[in-house]
Design a protein around this motif. Sequence first.
Motif, short mmCIF file in Angstrom:
data_model
loop_
_atom_site.label_atom_id
_atom_site.label_comp_id
_atom_site.label_asym_id
_atom_site.label_seq_id
_atom_site.Cartn_x
_atom_site.Cartn_y
_atom_site.Cartn_z
N TYR A 32 -2.10 -4.45 -16.45
CA TYR A 32 -1.17 -5.50 -16.06
C TYR A 32 -1.91 -6.78 -15.70
CZ TYR A 32 3.20 -2.81 -15.81
OH TYR A 32 4.33 -2.08 -16.12
N ALA A 33 -1.37 -7.91 -16.13
CA ALA A 33 -1.77 -9.20 -15.59
C ALA A 33 -1.12 -9.32 -14.21
CB ALA A 33 -1.33 -10.33 -16.49
N THR A 34 -1.85 -9.80 -13.22
CA THR A 34 -1.35 -9.81 -11.85
C THR A 34 -1.52 -11.20 -11.24
OG1 THR A 34 -3.51 -8.97 -11.13
CG2 THR A 34 -1.74 -7.35 -11.43
N GLY A 35 -0.50 -11.65 -10.53
CA GLY A 35 -0.56 -12.95 -9.89
C GLY A 35 0.22 -12.98 -8.59
N ASP A 72 -9.49 -10.95 -4.48
CA ASP A 72 -10.38 -9.82 -4.18
C ASP A 72 -9.62 -8.50 -4.18
OD1 ASP A 72 -12.61 -11.54 -3.64
OD2 ASP A 72 -11.77 -11.94 -1.65
N ARG A 73 -8.29 -8.57 -4.30
CA ARG A 73 -7.47 -7.39 -4.09
C ARG A 73 -6.51 -7.15 -5.24
NH1 ARG A 73 -7.83 -5.81 1.98
NH2 ARG A 73 -8.14 -3.93 0.76
N GLY A 74 -7.06 -7.30 -6.44
CA GLY A 74 -6.31 -6.88 -7.62
C GLY A 74 -5.51 -7.96 -8.31
N PHE A 75 -5.55 -9.19 -7.81
CA PHE A 75 -4.79 -10.26 -8.44
C PHE A 75 -5.70 -11.12 -9.33
CE2 PHE A 75 -1.97 -9.23 -4.89
CZ PHE A 75 -0.75 -9.17 -5.55
N THR A 105 0.80 -1.23 0.00
CA THR A 105 0.00 0.00 0.00
C THR A 105 0.82 1.27 0.00
OG1 THR A 105 -0.11 0.16 2.42
CG2 THR A 105 -1.82 -1.17 1.32
N GLY A 106 2.11 1.19 0.40
CA GLY A 106 2.91 2.40 0.52
C GLY A 106 2.56 3.23 1.73
N ARG A 107 1.82 2.63 2.67
CA ARG A 107 1.33 3.38 3.83
C ARG A 107 1.85 2.78 5.14
NH1 ARG A 107 -3.31 6.13 4.02
NH2 ARG A 107 -4.49 4.65 5.34
N ILE A 130 -1.01 -2.10 -4.66
CA ILE A 130 -0.31 -1.91 -5.92
C ILE A 130 -0.87 -2.84 -6.99
CG2 ILE A 130 1.52 -3.55 -5.31
CD1 ILE A 130 2.00 -0.32 -7.34
N SER A 131 -1.35 -4.02 -6.59
CA SER A 131 -1.96 -4.95 -7.53
C SER A 131 -3.25 -4.38 -8.11
CB SER A 131 -2.24 -6.29 -6.84
OG SER A 131 -2.87 -6.08 -5.58
N ASP A 132 -4.04 -3.68 -7.31
CA ASP A 132 -5.25 -3.04 -7.82
C ASP A 132 -4.92 -2.03 -8.91
OD1 ASP A 132 -7.32 -4.16 -6.02
OD2 ASP A 132 -6.33 -3.01 -4.45
N ILE A 133 -3.92 -1.20 -8.62
CA ILE A 133 -3.59 -0.11 -9.53
C ILE A 133 -3.00 -0.64 -10.83
CG2 ILE A 133 -2.16 1.96 -9.82
CD1 ILE A 133 -2.38 2.38 -6.78
#
Length: 609
Positions: free
Chosen positions: A112-115, A132-135, A77-79, A103-106
């Motif tokens: 981007y394909a995300t895994g 559920d979180r961008g992957f 998250t960078g947070r 970062i996966s969501d963005i």
Amino acid sequence: MRLSIFILILISLPLWAKEPPNILLITADDMGFDDLSLHKHPYIKTPNLDALAKQSVQFSDFSVTPVCSTTRAALLTGRDFYKTGVSGVHGGRDYMQLSETLISDILNDNGYATGLWGKWHIGKTEGYMPTDRGFDEAYYAELYQHKNSTGFYNGNPVEHKGWVSKVITDYSIDFIRKNKNRPFFAYTSYLAPHEPWIAPKEFTQKFINKGMRPAIANLYGMIEEMDYQIGRLLQSLEEQGLADNTIVIFMSDNGPWWDSSNLGAMTKSEWEERNPSKMNGNKGQSWQNGIKSPLFIRWPNEFKAGTVNRYVDVKDIFPTLLSLTETHLPKTNKPIDGQSFVDYLYGNTEGPNNRETYIASHSVKSNKEHFNQWTPIDDEARSQMTYHSQVIGLRNEQYKLILNPANDRDGYPQPVQRYILIDMQADPLERHNVISKHPVVANKMKVKLKEKFHQLLVSKTSYAPPVFVVGGNETISVVNGFGAATTNGNTISTAHHMTNMKAKGDSASYLIEVKKAGNYDVYFKQDNTDAAGILINVNIGQNNLSSELTELNLQKLGSVKLKIGTQQIKFNVMQNNSYKPWAEISGFRRLILVPKGYEISNHDLKMPQ
């Protein structure tokens, strides 16, 4: 002429303007900075990681957090991790709030394909899982099943007849092959060398032959096996012709640990051999050996290999990846705390460094009765959290201030009025408390640290408990007993159960978000028989269910009618009807809600543990 100008412009453009870079993020679990032959470990050989380091920009002063979940929350998250709701490991305090953007969501929203494959550890019920979180694809590996790995592939239970490091590497290689013609973000999250220490014989035998105990042979074998699998993973990039345009990142999530549930603890001499740099501390502590991690970043066509000696932190990786991919932070994103270090990657290491890191993790302290590292940080717990009792700190490039540092080993510098101040440039091994020599510096850092603590304390989003999804995409909705929002009375939270509920007034409350209105059957799941004879009441909105618990592992409590929206479940002990005076609810695992009439059994309840 126009064609020549066009070609000249094209050549002058940065590489990512022509083709977005791929990203391969590799993390180890409980691997120390010294657990590499590159860093002069006397026995472990890590040729693939050593080679990656020599091809990379290496960071000599990179910090993570003392434990895994908090590091992963900051990384993705960078947070500051407390802001994300993650304040520890297990007990529900490892759930990242659903309002956070990863970062996966963005990257996924930007083509981007995300895994993700391997360790997740920032939530394990609907809404919180990797898919559920961008992957796009995920293998959630169970903790810590190293041999014959089990888990959930895109939400479905799977079992493997293979070691987990190989399994997640195989998944990663397959994903890269399938997505070689589009940009991808691949997060390969190894479980090694987190205990229990166990590794294939071909990686342990040489250590046994040297006379090492099985504990150490298996620990070192885990690291060498992981290195071997990382070699396979990096080779797959070469074979697919992707290495030149793939940003490879390697790091660990925290420092080394010295004990294993299956083989016992390291001896003092074994620990010294494992830590040739002689840093203070270990996993769970704010000394450097608890939070200093390797960081290697390779992008062959862009970065010149070398070492950066500037201070950076794990939350800085998020904005750095946004910069490298020229991806914009969504306007609705919560403010991030990390700072991009792209300039350092390109060799520009001059100038000021104003980074500051709030050092903390699972060691939240409260005077609330029965409070421990798994207890929810509710209003009562917050009201009894005093600044001077916390184990926290503040780090900048020059100095590190720690309040109430761990002092469980010989040779640690002694605090002065609870504080130590380390000059990290002059004393990177943290041997000397210089607080008396630099009172102005110390006082300024104390003021900032106290302000930071109180900002987090009064923020309703910091330390926030899970909100469990009911009536979402899954037929079976789960409320983990160990993921309470509040506890009262004798109730004691543990990593995977709610316990010590035995008298009237003992209770635990849970937050739920009902996605679909309707009638639901409510089940209680426990992991032992101690609760037989305990009369309980479950209140949800206008619904009240009373039931005398039995010895059954899974028992139906009744039916409720729920409206859409955020609601509270209050689980109360009303009376102890057991003839055994010390009867208690000691293994409360879950509440399970299903549409009324939907029959379930233990067989249906294969879900992340």
